[in-house]
Structures are given as C-alpha cells and as structure tokens.
Enzyme design. Structure first.
Site, mmCIF file in Angstrom:
data_model
loop_
_atom_site.group_PDB
_atom_site.id
_atom_site.type_symbol
_atom_site.label_atom_id
_atom_site.label_comp_id
_atom_site.label_asym_id
_atom_site.label_seq_id
_atom_site.Cartn_x
_atom_site.Cartn_y
_atom_site.Cartn_z
ATOM 1 N N HIS A 193 0.754 -1.267 0.044
ATOM 2 C CA HIS A 193 0.030 -0.085 -0.151
ATOM 3 C C HIS A 193 0.776 1.183 0.204
ATOM 4 C CE1 HIS A 193 -3.402 -2.649 0.612
ATOM 5 N NE2 HIS A 193 -4.121 -1.585 0.679
ATOM 6 N N SER A 232 0.047 -1.037 -6.176
ATOM 7 C CA SER A 232 0.256 -2.253 -6.977
ATOM 8 C C SER A 232 1.014 -1.571 -8.309
ATOM 9 C CB SER A 232 -1.124 -2.867 -7.812
ATOM 10 O OG SER A 232 -1.886 -3.398 -6.910
ATOM 11 N N LYS A 271 -13.958 -8.052 -9.460
ATOM 12 C CA LYS A 271 -13.115 -8.942 -10.366
ATOM 13 C C LYS A 271 -12.072 -9.989 -9.661
ATOM 14 C CE LYS A 271 -9.273 -8.340 -13.976
ATOM 15 N NZ LYS A 271 -8.201 -7.535 -14.507
ATOM 16 N N ASP A 272 -11.989 -9.703 -8.197
ATOM 17 C CA ASP A 272 -11.091 -10.725 -7.438
ATOM 18 C C ASP A 272 -12.272 -12.013 -7.231
ATOM 19 O OD1 ASP A 272 -8.745 -9.825 -7.360
ATOM 20 O OD2 ASP A 272 -8.854 -8.744 -5.664
ATOM 21 N N GLU A 305 6.653 -33.738 -2.392
ATOM 22 C CA GLU A 305 5.560 -33.134 -2.989
ATOM 23 C C GLU A 305 6.065 -32.626 -4.502
ATOM 24 O OE1 GLU A 305 3.162 -34.816 -1.737
ATOM 25 O OE2 GLU A 305 1.791 -33.351 -1.181
#
Ligand code: HEM
Lengths: 256, 433
Positions: free
Chosen positions: B213, B217, B241-242, B285
């Site tokens: 923040h 972004s 959108k998320d 894994e």
C-alpha cells in the site's frame, strides 16, 4: 482477455503436468481397465460389492486383515443388521481381561473391526514363508494403479515364468508385482467361491469383484464425494457466471 | 473520498475505533489502483483465500488428529471414514497445499515478468519470499503429520540435509529430531510448528500488504501512476474482479477435490510409516521438486584442483545450491540492472523470462526422476542455467538491451485513441469515486 485465459490454461496444464511428473518412473505397465466407479457419475454396483465381500471373506481373509473396516460399515454394501451380525460372528476377536484377569476369544460383533487372521506380525510371517501379507484396508490407494493393479496382480498376473527365470521355492512368478517374485500363492482359481447370486465365479470375475470391494474399503465415501462434487461444481459454475456478469457490468465504464 | 455511512452502529464504532475507514482505505473505495491490471493480478488475493482455506480446514483437522507415532496414521484414517465430512476437510487441506503453491508460484512469476520486484517495491518482494520460505516449512511439516511412508522418509531425508553443515551438523540434526532418529518427539514438534507457522505467515502477509500500500500495485506497463486519471478505486472494480477470479479458482479446486483428490499425492503415503522399510523412490511433493533437483545436481565435491583438498562436500554443495536458489531471489532487485520494469518493453528479457520458466518446469520433472543416467547431467545444466539467469543474464541484459519506448502514462495510449492497454477517458477516475 482471451490471451490471459489462454496463458492461465497453459499454466494450469503445466502445473498438473508437473504434478504428474511426480509419479515415479519405471513402473510396470498395467493393461487398462474400466470400473463402475470411474468418472464423474461413477458408482459402486452393490451386487459386485457383495460378491467382492464374499471373495474377500472366503479367500483373502485367510491371510489378510482389513483393519480400518468395521463390520458395521458393511451396511453400505446393502446388508441389514442381522446379516452383518452373522458375517461378524464368523470371526473370532480377542477381548478381555475378564473378571479372572484373562484375555479370551469371542465371536466378533458389528462394532468390531475386521480382524487380522494372525496373532502378530511374526506369526503372519512364519505362516507365509517369511513374507507379511499386508492389511488390505488401503491397498486400493496404496499402489500405483489402485484397483487395476490389484485386479491384474491377483488375476492375470500369475503366469508361467519366462524361460530362464528361476523361481525360488515359496515364491511365485507374477507379471505385475515389482520384481516379479511374490510370496503370495495365486489366491484365485475358478470356483473357489460359490456366489450367492449365482454369478459364475471365473477368475477375472472374482478379481474384479474383490478389487471393487477393496476400492470401497479404501475409500468408503467415494460415491458420496462424487455426488457432492457434481452439485458443488454446478453451483460454482453458476455463481462464477453471475460474478462475471456483475464484473462486466461494474467495469462497463472502464474501457479495457 | 473519506469513508462515510449513515448506519448508526457503524458510525458509533467508527468514531471510537476507525476500523471501517481503515478497511475502506486498504481494500475499499478509498484505495486507488491502476486501472490496467490484468488477470495475473488476481493471484495475490487468491493466495490470501488459499491461506484462509488452509487455516480453517487445518484447525478442524487438528480437532481430530493425534500427533503420536502410534495413532497419527490411524487418526487421519478415522477422519477420512468416521468423522462427518472428514474426508472433505482432509481432501481440501491436502490439495489446498498444492493449490496454494500453484497460486503463489504464478504470483511470483507474474512479479518476475512485470518487474514488480524493482524499486520501490524491493521490500514487498522480499516479504513475499519470506512467505514462500515459511510456506515451504509449513507444508513440509504438514506432510509429515499423516505419518505415511513418504511422510517419514521425506522427513528423514530432508532433516538429514542439515548434517551436511560442517562440525555442528550432526548435533543440529539430533536437536531437530529431539532424538536419534525421526520419531515421536519429531512428530510432536512438527505438529506444534505446523499449527504455529500459518499464523506467522498471516502476520507476514499483513506486512506484505502494508508494504504494497505504500506505492500501490505495479501494473502490466510497469510505469508509475501519474495521477488520478490512471487509477480506479479498488472497490468495486477490483473486488468484483477478484470475486470472479475466486470463482474460477474454486471450480478448478473443486474438480481436483471431488474427482482427483489423490492425483497430486503419492500412493506410498497410504502405507503407514515403517522405519525399517525404505521405499524404492523417495519423492517430495511436486512443489518441492525443482529444489530437490537442484539439491541432487551437486554430485561432486568442490575443492582446490589437483590438490585433493575438498572445500565443500557434494552434500553440502547441494544444500547450499538448494537454499541459494531462493536466497538469490532476495538479491534480484539489485541484480536486475534494467530501469524498465515490464517485460512488455524489454525485447530480450521477455524471451529469457520464458526460458527461465521452461528451465524451472524441467527441473520439476528432473526432480521426480531417479537420480541416474541422463537425468543427472540434465539436472546439472538446468541448475546451472537457473543461477546463470539471475547472476549473469539479469545484470547483463539491463546493459545490453534496448528497451522499447515507454508510454507516457497508463491512460496515454487511450487518450491517443489506440494502444495495447486502455482505459477510456470515460472511466470513473479516482477523484470522482
Ligand atoms: C500455510 C498453510 C498450511 C499449509 C501449506 C499446510 C499444509 C499441509 C500438508 C501438505 C499436509 C499433509 C496433507 C496430507 O497429505 O494428508 C497437512 C496436514 C495437516 N495440517 Fe496443514 N497446512 C497449513 C495450515 C494448517 C493449519 C493452520 C492447521 C491447524 C491449525 C493445520 C493442521 C493440519 C493437520 C492436523 C494435518 C494432518 C492431517 C492430514 O494429514 O490430513 N494445517 N498440512
């Protein structure tokens, strides 16, 4: 947008492919086999499960336990309480101590788990030429190929050894067992069980039935899982479609 | 725009503790976000969702799980069979780990492509790497808990790596184990740590977002936001959108949980741990395989040539290489000398980025193969390339490459009426929101 979706799809394929590569290499190839429980709508055939139980009880349980399955769980195969009590009563389990402080044997009840036929590991090994017959509760998930492996191992797998291969006494040649020398004698031969439903007890038939039964034993919630999956995924598709519509709507004043 | 509401309860709380304006400022309409983010920017919020899913299902599992060598395997099977919907919770948790890593790896490669690690976001990038390391530790210890064959042997192999440390190595291993082999004390402490670390991750995620923040972004063009015309409010644009992204994620996740729950697992982990029987292949894994491949790539001692003096034993070399492969990423902001962030405008780096992706995928495959024959040299070449990419190519590219001209601003191409990205002049700019 289209490009992003494409890249995402590629990423997903790569990720799954990478997971697939985690499988160890060099395994023996199994002939493929279709199962009633394969696929999105797959389900267990109760008749096959009951026949499989019969094979397991009459043949395999002489050497193998089924520790994670309690007799009461057999209700899932379509047996009622009395039938389950009767099946359980054919097995002896240790209980105690009684008021004399001694352990004693008694017939199993529905809440008991399927007992191992041997008192301990050493007894099992002595009876089987040094090899330990593994508990089969999870066998259908504990080998690559799962039920297809079991099916081939106990059925087609026992063949004449190829010329020049020496089979040690007490061992048997098996096409699908890693290393090919297994300490389990071929458990199935035509007619070792007489099916209650009159099905002809051929070796492939018995192998298929008992493998189906063992798949159920390893994953008793398989059908519940697949049923729920359809609903959940349909719900999510509708929800995601709606979210996409809302997203388009909200973004309609932003050109992109 | 400051946070406002008519709801009296919210106003009452807000006056005494301004938490609602804080949320609005963090992920609401008060947070300006570049308007040109593409779907690769969804993976951050997806990682957060994955973490929440892991914590929720993990706490539920812990209520039924018994961290004791005699009962662990059995208690997990009890969860699978006798606990109501236990199979669902466990399959979500088991595959959730894989999906968490898929999401985070995509998130990291997104950062590599668009240069999100560059100034002024270095600290943000490094906090992300801390999360990655913590996730790895968490997943490794979680995988030990069901106490299957791979749990046990994986734990043995990986903890044994520490014995490569000169002089004190063996003591460290004994200390890690709480004994002289992987045994009950090991399982106990792994459970305690497996419960703890996700909450540590949560804490670092808060720092990660705090750092985010500060400058907001990055974006596909990799250029700074020039003003309110370049941004839109996070809510509702990116929240919706998320949500859509989460929907897509959950569909893929559900397909695996309900129809391929053991696809990414190893069959040997359905066999209870047996310290007397080593499985033929010990494979971690899938999300650890690239690192496992690098660990095994160092098959030779490193010393002074022709003297027989060994400085670094092969095993230690492998361990250094493996940890180095992540530690080197901490230096990336300074190894990359290019002033341009986005690979869109870096004609050479763009290609090397994809070569790196291919290299890591190849390493993942090599890690799954037995360390013999052709796989050894292939693993060595891929490992060498990985380090060459970061240590040699990244510094050089910035100097050699001629970046394409950057747009003046995020909205510039649109104002001119064309361009790859665009946000129309009609878009609701931040000041109107
Ligand atoms: C960063 C988040 C987490 C990751 C990546 C993670 C990863 C894993 C993995 C890979 C397993 C082994 C799954 C299996 O093969 O069965 C596991 C098991 C387990 N985890 Fe977690 N976990 C996370 C968070 C948590 C939390 C917060 C808890 C509890 C508070 C928890 C409790 C458990 C328990 C009890 C098991 C053993 C049961 C089982 O094996 O299914 N986990 N975890």
């Amino acid at each position: 947008m289209r490009k992003t979706v494409l890249s995402l799809a590629v990423a997903a394929v790569l990720a799954l492919g990478a997971a697939d590569s985690a499988r160890a290499a060099g395994e023996i190839k199994l002939p493929p086999k279709d199962w009633s429980f394969d696929g999105v709508f797959g389900t267990f055939d109760p008749a096959a499960l009951q026949r499989g139980l019969q094979v397991f009880k009459n043949v395999c349980s002489a050497c193998h336990g089924l520790d994670f399955v309690a007799f009461r769980n057999l209700a899932a195969l379509g047996y009622d309480d009395d039938q389950i009590k009767k099946i359980a009563a054919d097995f002896q389990v240790q209980d105690g101590p009684n008021d004399q402080g001694e352990m004693f044997m008694r017939p199993a009840v529905p809440s008991d788990r399927w007992p191992s036929p041997f008192a301990n590991e050493q007894a099992a090994r002595v009876a089987n030429g040094g090899a330990l017959p593994p508990d089969l509760s999870l066998m259908a998930k504990a080998r690559a190929g799962g039920p297809t492996y079991i099916y081939n191992l106990i059925g087609e797998g026992f063949v004449e050894p190829p010329a020049g291969v020496e089979v040690t006494p007490g061992k048997y040649y098996n096409k699908y067992f890693p290393g090919h020398m297994i300490s389990m004698p071929p458990p199935l031969s035509e007619g070792v069980v007489e099916y209650a439903d009159g099905t002809k007890a051929t070796v492939p038939q018995m192998a298929e039935d008992v493998s189906t039964f063992l798949m159920w034993a390893a994953e008793p919630n398989l059908i519940a899982r697949k049923r729920m999956g359809i609903k959940v995924i349909l719900f999510l598709i509708v929800l995601t479609g709606l979210l996409y519509a809302v997203k388009r709507r909200v973004w309609s004043d932003v050109a992109h | 725009m400051a946070f406002q509401t008519k709801n009296p309860v919210i106003r009452w709380i807000e006056y005494r503790m301004p938490i609602f304006s804080f949320i609005d400022h963090s992920v609401g309409s008060g947070y300006p976000t570049p308007k040109n983010l593409n779907y690769w920017w969804n993976f951050g919020s997806l990682a957060g969702v994955a973490l929440m899913i892991m914590i929720a299902t993990g706490v539920l599992l812990a209520m039924q799980y018994t961290p004791h060598v005699d009962y662990a395997f059995r208690s997990v099977e009890r969860i699978m069979r006798d606990v109501n919907y236990g199979w669902l919770i466990r399959y979500i948790h088991m595959n959730g780990a894989s999906f968490f890593f898929i999401v985070v790896y995509i998130h990291i490669f997104r950062g590599l492509y668009y240069g999100s690690y560059k100034a002024p976001r270095e600290l943000l990038w490094m906090l992300g790497l801390v999360i990655l390391l913590l996730m790895m530790a968490t997943a490794f210890m979680g995988y030990v808990l069901p106490w299957g064959q791979m749990s046990f042997w994986g734990a043995t192999v990986i903890t044994n790596l520490f014995s490569a440390i000169p002089v004190i190595g063996d003591s460290i291993v004994t200390w890690l184990w709480g004994g002289f082999s992987v045994a009950n004390p090991t399982l106990n402490r792994f459970f305690a740590l497996h419960y703890l670390l996700p909450f540590v991750i949560l804490g670092v995620v808060v720092l990660h977002i705090w750092a985010l923040h500060r400058f907001g972004s990055n974006n596909p063009l990799g250029i700074d936001v020039k003003g309110p015309q370049d941004t839109i409010p996070f809510a509702p644009y990116y929240t919706v959108k998320d949500y859509f992204g989460i929907g897509v994620f959950l569909i893929a996740f559900a397909v695996v949980i309900f129809y391929l729950p053991n696809y990414m697992g190893h069959t040997d982990n359905y066999i209870e741990a047996n310290p007397l029987q080593t499985p033929p292949h010990i494979v971690p894994e899938w999300y650890f395989l690239p690192f496992y491949a690098m660990l095994r790539a160092i098959t030779f001692n490193i010393g002074i040539p022709f003297t027989g003096v060994v400085l670094i034993e092969a095993k230690l070399g492998g361990v250094i290489t493996m940890f180095g492969s992540i530690l080197i990423l901490f230096l990336l902001p300074w190894l990359d000398t290019s002033p341009v962030r986005s690979a869109k405008f870096r004609p050479l780096y763009k290609w090397f980025f994809w070569v790196l992706v291919a290299d890591v995928v190849m390493l993942d495959y090599v890690g799954s193969q037995p360390p013999e024959g052709i796989w050894v040299p292939i693993g060595q070449v891929c490992t060498a390339y990985y380090f060459i990419h970061f240590l040699i190519l990244m510094p050089l590219l910035g100097k050699l490459e001629r970046p394409k001209p950057l747009p003046v601003s995020i909205s510039e191409p649109v104002l001119k009426g064309s361009g790859p990205v665009g946000a129309a002049a009609t878009a609701q700019p931040m000041e109107k929101a």
